[in-house]
Write an enzyme that holds these catalytic residues in place. Structure first.
Site, PDB file in Angstrom:
ATOM      1  N   ASP A  96       0.894  -1.140   0.071  1.00  0.00           N
ATOM      2  CA  ASP A  96      -0.120   0.055   0.051  1.00  0.00           C
ATOM      3  C   ASP A  96       0.992   1.159   0.142  1.00  0.00           C
ATOM      4  O   ASP A  96       2.236   1.003   0.277  1.00  0.00           O
ATOM      5  CB  ASP A  96      -0.746  -0.109   1.319  1.00  0.00           C
ATOM      6  CG  ASP A  96      -1.545   1.214   1.571  1.00  0.00           C
ATOM      7  OD1 ASP A  96      -2.247   1.709   0.717  1.00  0.00           O
ATOM      8  OD2 ASP A  96      -1.190   1.896   2.748  1.00  0.00           O
ATOM      9  N   ASP A  98       0.037   5.147   1.395  1.00  0.00           N
ATOM     10  CA  ASP A  98       0.262   6.150   2.521  1.00  0.00           C
ATOM     11  C   ASP A  98       0.180   5.185   3.693  1.00  0.00           C
ATOM     12  O   ASP A  98      -0.749   4.245   3.790  1.00  0.00           O
ATOM     13  CB  ASP A  98      -1.338   6.989   2.504  1.00  0.00           C
ATOM     14  CG  ASP A  98      -1.442   7.963   1.313  1.00  0.00           C
ATOM     15  OD1 ASP A  98      -0.863   7.660   0.132  1.00  0.00           O
ATOM     16  OD2 ASP A  98      -1.609   8.990   1.677  1.00  0.00           O
TER      17      ASP A  98
END
Ligand code: IMP
Ligand code: MG
Length: 369
Positions: A96, A98
């Site tokens: 992922d 952020d």
């Protein structure tokens, strides 16, 4: 007694693990946690407990009992131990963006300590992919380059990676909507990102979603967001994209977690009950920490499409690293269906778990010789 699944019990000073092959649906774990998913590998929990106990003094603590974070980190270590020691090596690591690779809303710059770890994975022939909700349709990939320039430059310039290893750096944007691959060919300068046509990686179930049904789904989500802004007087505006719609705070403003979750749950509910929704379309409504998004597609599809594009990598040879696993309103949660997972809480934890993965892999390799 017949019992499938995997049972973890943490006593006062010990972790007891019972793992019995069979029918997981009949296992006690399924009874206790009905939402439990499929385990793609065995988990080496006892050894993982020992490793985390040495780091966190779990068994030496008198007053603080094993916490949620202790268990999360034990499970992470157990997962990477088992991937590192498997007969067939790990083939794909997805991340992922952020909170996992960089702080919320920031970029992956050249100083980021994750870069040498990702280069090491690529050198072990592991494909590395960013699977992010952030969706930008431009085919030259300049938005992704802006977020990931440090990594792209480091891989492109790396002297010990072959061209094939370099081409195993991928970006899946908008959950499962845009795929880019690193290329050192001149025509892809200056971003180094080659846009891959969806016909090369998209699942047929996704190709069957009609444009008008996708637009209707996003229209429904957008109207719920508009209602939420007005009924709760939220300091937010709405951004509509090709495959997503977001409710983002106005400059200098923030919304509390409860408000964000109210918006997510309202969107989810409306999309489930609306007669306009085409239920064959997978969508993902999530709280991004300071904003809310509803995207067409999800990270289960995102990871599955990458596995397929890379020639059919099985789920047990894939690992997804993310921060959003708390519940169905978190967007990494869906990746649990497509890969083994580790749940981190900060970019530093991503670095730490990659160090563990690399150390156990290299140790397992040297012990094999
Ligand atoms: P991730 O953590 O890498 O999956 O990124 C999630 C964040 O990306 C969200 O919280 C948003 O701030 C941002 N974002 C930007 N564009 C989009 C989009 O089109 N869909 C969802 N999130 C987006
Ligand atoms: Mg995240």
């Amino acid at each position: 007694m017949r019992c499938g699944g995997l049972i973890v019990r943490i006593g006062a000073n010990q972790l007891v693990v019972v793992q019995i092959q069979g029918e997981p649906e009949l296992g006690r774990l399924k009874l206790i946690v009905p939402s439990i998913g499929q385990f793609f590998t065995h988990l080496q929990l006892q050894e993982a407990f020992g490793i985390q106990d040495d780091k966190r003094n779990i068994s030496k603590r008198m007053f603080v009992s094993p916490s949620f974070n202790d268990v999360r980190l034990i499970l992470n270590t157990a997962q990477v131990l088992s991937l590192a020691r498997a007969e067939e090596p790990l083939k794909l690591a997805t991340f992922d963006g952020d909170v996992t690779l960089y702080d919320d809303g920031m970029s992956l710059d050249s100083e980021n300590p994750i870069i040498p770890r990702l280069l090491r994975l690529l050198s072990h022939n592991v494909a590395v992919a960013l699977v992010t909700a952030a969706g930008y349709p431009d085919k030259d990939g300049h938005h992704y380059y802006r977020r990931l320039g440090g990594l792209i430059e480091a891989v492109s310039a790396c002297s010990y990676l072959s061209e094939e290893q370099k081409s195993r750096l991928l970006i899946m944007g908008g959950e499962s909507n845009y795929l880019f691959q690193l290329s050192t060919e001149k025509q892809y300068e200056p971003t180094g990102l080659k846009f891959i046509d969806p016909s090369e990686w998209m699942l047929s179930e996704m190709e069957n979603w009609s444009q008008s049904s996708k637009i209707k789904l996003l229209d429904t989500a957008q109207s719920v967001m508009e209602e939420c802004v007005s009924s709760m007087n939220l300091p937010a505006h709405i951004i509509r994209k090709q495959h997503g719609v977001g409710l983002v705070p106005k400059p200098g403003k923030r919304m509390c977690r409860e408000e964000l979750e109210e918006v997510v749950l309202s969107c989810n509910r409306a999309l489930v009950i609306s007669p306009d929704t085409d239920h064959s379309i997978k969508f993902c409504a999530f709280n991004g920490g300071s904003d809310v998004w509803v995207d067409v597609g999800d990270k289960n599809l995102g990871v599955t499409c990458i596995r397929r594009y890379l020639g059919g990598i099985p789920a047990e040879k894939s690992l997804h690293v993310g921060d959003q696993f708390a519940s169905i309103i978190a967007n990494d949660y869906r990746a649990r269906m497509a890969a083994c997972t580790v749940w981190i809480a900060s970019p530093q934890e991503t670095v730490d778990i990659m160090d563990e993965l690399i150390e156990y892999t290299e140790r397992a390799k040297s012990e094999a010789y």
